[in-house]
Scaffold this active site. Sequence first.
Site, mmCIF file in Angstrom:
data_model
loop_
_atom_site.group_PDB
_atom_site.id
_atom_site.type_symbol
_atom_site.label_atom_id
_atom_site.label_comp_id
_atom_site.label_asym_id
_atom_site.label_seq_id
_atom_site.Cartn_x
_atom_site.Cartn_y
_atom_site.Cartn_z
ATOM 1 N N CYS A 1 3.911 11.560 7.199
ATOM 2 C CA CYS A 1 3.599 10.131 7.102
ATOM 3 C C CYS A 1 3.151 9.612 8.469
ATOM 4 C CB CYS A 1 4.830 9.354 6.623
ATOM 5 S SG CYS A 1 4.533 7.576 6.478
ATOM 6 N N PRO A 2 1.887 9.238 8.625
ATOM 7 C CA PRO A 2 1.423 8.737 9.931
ATOM 8 C C PRO A 2 2.045 7.398 10.296
ATOM 9 C CG PRO A 2 -0.276 8.438 8.262
ATOM 10 C CD PRO A 2 0.799 9.250 7.624
#
Length: 298
Positions: free
Chosen positions: A170-171
């Site tokens: 998850c950025p």
Amino acid sequence: MSYIYPAFVVILITTVYTTFLAFNLIPQVKAVNGDSGGQYFYTPSEPELYGVLVSFHVMFGMLITCFILASTSSPGYIPRETSADRKKWVDGDFEIKDEDDNRVKEIIQDTKADLSNSRVIAWLKSIVILERKKQYGYYRHCSACNLYKPDRTHHCRICDRCILRMDHHCPWICNCVGHRNYKTFLLLLFYAIACLGFILGGMARRLVYAFRPIMDTTTFLLEDLLVQIVYLLCLFLFIALCMFFTFHMNLTLNNMTTIELREKKNNTDPFIVHRFNVAHAKFDNGYWNNFIGIFGPP
């Protein structure tokens, strides 16, 4: 560059919170305290106002806590601390009988194998390593980490580590979502939706008031226009996060990961789908047990 997305999330949270506080909660507090300057759109009762204040800030505090924990906590890495761990994941000695190993390979290669038999499922659950390489049924080995992979483990190219029960990278939290922080990630989504729900409900009257005839351009640009933009942004995020949370709750109830759903269950290759079904039979324990497997017992 990897911290740009979390920084954007922090700026977004700060902007929304400040707008909700400055143009909605504080004016209502002033109105309740008898300041006529705060009565321009709505004067709540004291129980209503302080109920919202306390409830919202509890949810907001949990949101910030989950965001920090999801961003900084380990998603779960292949253990190497003990000699037993190194024996398994470094040396590849899983102490599986040859007959059991051969039977696993046969089931994996037979796309018509009966996976509904309770005895077969119970036996599959007893096997330490069930996922194998496609061609020859060898144990999966990560050449980058130089370790054998436990079931459901994948190598993240961004983190450059093998992640246990990897769901996705998850950025927005600059971290992988895996075995150890999946619950925190789901709670982060839940509290984000709860806070957005409070804001959408609490600012509804303020939004209506923002569409009154423009009497002062400065007030409109600095207050009303900002309220309109933030409210629409919150509405968009609320809908998007509800859909995303529903998606992940479906994965939770079925004991699947995003990678498994996207790359295995929905694959066009029937052999890959069969390999997924074999592995999934080991981990699927029914909706309720799958749920408490992530969130813990009530």
